[in-house]
Design a protein around this motif. Structure first.
Motif, short mmCIF file in Angstrom:
data_model
loop_
_atom_site.label_atom_id
_atom_site.label_comp_id
_atom_site.label_asym_id
_atom_site.label_seq_id
_atom_site.Cartn_x
_atom_site.Cartn_y
_atom_site.Cartn_z
N GLN A 93 0.84 -1.20 0.00
CA GLN A 93 0.00 0.00 0.00
C GLN A 93 0.87 1.25 0.00
OE1 GLN A 93 -2.43 -0.38 3.48
NE2 GLN A 93 -4.10 -1.33 2.36
N SER A 94 0.50 2.21 -0.82
CA SER A 94 1.23 3.47 -0.90
C SER A 94 1.25 4.15 0.47
CB SER A 94 0.56 4.38 -1.93
OG SER A 94 1.23 5.60 -1.99
N GLY A 95 2.42 4.53 0.92
CA GLY A 95 2.57 5.23 2.18
C GLY A 95 2.56 4.35 3.41
N ALA A 96 2.35 3.05 3.23
CA ALA A 96 2.32 2.14 4.38
C ALA A 96 3.70 2.01 5.00
CB ALA A 96 1.80 0.77 3.97
N LYS A 97 3.74 1.99 6.30
CA LYS A 97 5.00 1.83 7.03
C LYS A 97 4.90 0.56 7.85
CE LYS A 97 6.21 6.57 7.07
NZ LYS A 97 5.87 7.84 7.46
N THR A 98 6.01 -0.09 7.99
CA THR A 98 6.03 -1.33 8.76
C THR A 98 7.02 -1.23 9.90
OG1 THR A 98 6.20 -3.72 8.60
CG2 THR A 98 7.74 -2.47 7.29
N GLY A 99 6.78 -2.01 10.89
CA GLY A 99 7.69 -2.10 12.02
C GLY A 99 7.81 -3.55 12.42
N LYS A 100 8.55 -3.80 13.45
CA LYS A 100 8.70 -5.17 13.94
C LYS A 100 7.48 -5.55 14.76
CE LYS A 100 13.70 -5.29 14.10
NZ LYS A 100 14.88 -5.51 14.93
N LEU A 101 6.96 -6.72 14.48
CA LEU A 101 5.82 -7.24 15.22
C LEU A 101 6.23 -8.59 15.78
CD1 LEU A 101 2.85 -6.87 16.01
CD2 LEU A 101 2.24 -7.92 13.83
N LYS A 102 6.34 -8.69 17.10
CA LYS A 102 6.77 -9.93 17.75
C LYS A 102 5.55 -10.79 18.06
CE LYS A 102 10.93 -7.91 19.54
NZ LYS A 102 11.85 -7.73 20.63
N LEU A 103 5.68 -12.09 17.73
CA LEU A 103 4.60 -13.04 17.99
C LEU A 103 5.09 -14.15 18.91
CD1 LEU A 103 3.13 -13.57 14.39
CD2 LEU A 103 2.34 -12.00 16.15
N ALA A 104 4.49 -14.27 20.09
CA ALA A 104 4.75 -15.40 20.96
C ALA A 104 3.99 -16.60 20.40
CB ALA A 104 4.29 -15.08 22.38
N LYS A 105 4.28 -17.78 20.89
CA LYS A 105 3.54 -18.97 20.45
C LYS A 105 2.05 -18.73 20.70
CE LYS A 105 3.22 -23.92 20.81
NZ LYS A 105 3.78 -25.14 21.37
N GLY A 106 1.23 -18.94 19.67
CA GLY A 106 -0.21 -18.75 19.76
C GLY A 106 -0.68 -17.37 19.35
N ASP A 107 0.22 -16.39 19.25
CA ASP A 107 -0.16 -15.03 18.83
C ASP A 107 -0.44 -15.00 17.33
OD1 ASP A 107 0.11 -14.05 21.37
OD2 ASP A 107 1.97 -12.95 20.99
N SER A 108 -1.28 -14.06 16.92
CA SER A 108 -1.66 -13.94 15.51
C SER A 108 -1.46 -12.53 15.00
CB SER A 108 -3.12 -14.32 15.32
OG SER A 108 -3.35 -15.66 15.65
N ALA A 109 -1.28 -12.44 13.70
CA ALA A 109 -1.21 -11.17 12.98
C ALA A 109 -2.03 -11.32 11.71
CB ALA A 109 0.22 -10.81 12.66
N THR A 110 -2.47 -10.20 11.16
CA THR A 110 -3.23 -10.24 9.91
C THR A 110 -2.68 -9.20 8.94
OG1 THR A 110 -4.85 -8.61 10.66
CG2 THR A 110 -5.36 -10.92 11.08
N PHE A 111 -2.96 -9.42 7.68
CA PHE A 111 -2.77 -8.41 6.65
C PHE A 111 -3.85 -8.65 5.61
CE2 PHE A 111 -0.20 -11.90 4.99
CZ PHE A 111 -0.47 -11.89 3.62
N SER A 112 -4.03 -7.71 4.72
CA SER A 112 -5.06 -7.90 3.70
C SER A 112 -4.53 -7.54 2.32
CB SER A 112 -6.30 -7.09 4.03
OG SER A 112 -6.00 -5.72 4.07
N VAL A 113 -5.16 -8.17 1.34
CA VAL A 113 -4.89 -7.88 -0.07
C VAL A 113 -6.13 -7.19 -0.60
CG1 VAL A 113 -4.38 -8.86 -2.34
CG2 VAL A 113 -3.47 -9.96 -0.27
N SER A 114 -5.99 -5.92 -0.99
CA SER A 114 -7.10 -5.18 -1.59
C SER A 114 -6.91 -5.22 -3.10
CB SER A 114 -7.09 -3.72 -1.12
OG SER A 114 -7.31 -3.66 0.27
N TYR A 115 -7.99 -5.40 -3.83
CA TYR A 115 -7.89 -5.49 -5.29
C TYR A 115 -9.10 -4.87 -5.96
CZ TYR A 115 -11.39 -9.19 -5.23
OH TYR A 115 -12.57 -9.88 -5.08
N VAL A 116 -8.92 -4.50 -7.21
CA VAL A 116 -10.02 -4.00 -8.03
C VAL A 116 -10.36 -5.10 -9.02
CG1 VAL A 116 -10.75 -2.26 -9.72
CG2 VAL A 116 -9.33 -1.59 -7.75
N ARG A 117 -11.64 -5.44 -9.09
CA ARG A 117 -12.10 -6.51 -9.98
C ARG A 117 -11.94 -6.07 -11.42
NH1 ARG A 117 -16.06 -10.86 -9.26
NH2 ARG A 117 -15.98 -11.97 -11.24
#
Length: 172
Positions: A93-117
């Protein structure tokens, strides 16, 4: 004259030690166990908000759950759409910034894919049949069926009108 061979030897040793454990790819070093890797996390594609018609926008959520030792997501997820022998990489995504995301066992994270049909059968649309996901810091991928129709191209099918978001902590 003895200082030069010792300096060269020390430099060579330092370079050899630096090369040890190099995980390849970008992001956190995966060989020392800190980067989340496909195989130690479960990756699932959730219920999508499917774009119903040409020109509409849809969103495909992807969740990652750590199944092993604590790990870190440091960078953007990689997403590639495939159709037959062709593939296109989905941009972040334009302008998106990322950082470190730590996941312990069992932790979850999400991301999405946006698209135009896109319009089915149109040369400027990419008729994706699968989506491949990779995590930063690793080379492994996992493939999922793409059941959401053709993706519009930006001028041509080689550059799709789709983006990948950054990782977000899920749950608590």
């Amino acid at each position: 004259m003895r200082a030069i061979p010792l300096t060269v030897t020390a430099l060579a040793a330092a370079l050899a030690l630096t090369a040890c454990g190099s995980g390849g790819g970008s992001g956190t070093n995966s060989k020392n166990g800190s980067a989340c890797e496909i195989g130690t996390v479960s990756v699932q594609v959730g219920s999508a908000s499917v774009a119903p018609a040409t020109g509409d926008t849809g969103e495909v959520p992807v969740s990652i759950t750590n199944q092993s030792a604590p790990c870190t997501l440091d960078g953007f997820p990689g997403v590639t759409l495939k159709a037959g022998g062709a593939s296109v990489t989905v941009a972040t995504q334009s302008g998106a910034k990322t950082g470190k995301l730590k996941l312990a066992k069992g932790d979850s994270a999400t991301f999405s894919v946006s698209y135009v049909r896109g319009k089915d059968g149109d040369k400027a649309s990419f008729a994706a049949t699968s989506m491949t996901v990779s995590l930063p810091g690793g080379d492994a991928t996992q493939s999922f069926p793409w059941k959401y129709g053709a993706v519009a191209g930006k001028g041509s099918a080689e550059k799709v009108d789709a983006t990948v978001s950054t990782f977000q902590q899920a749950g608590d």
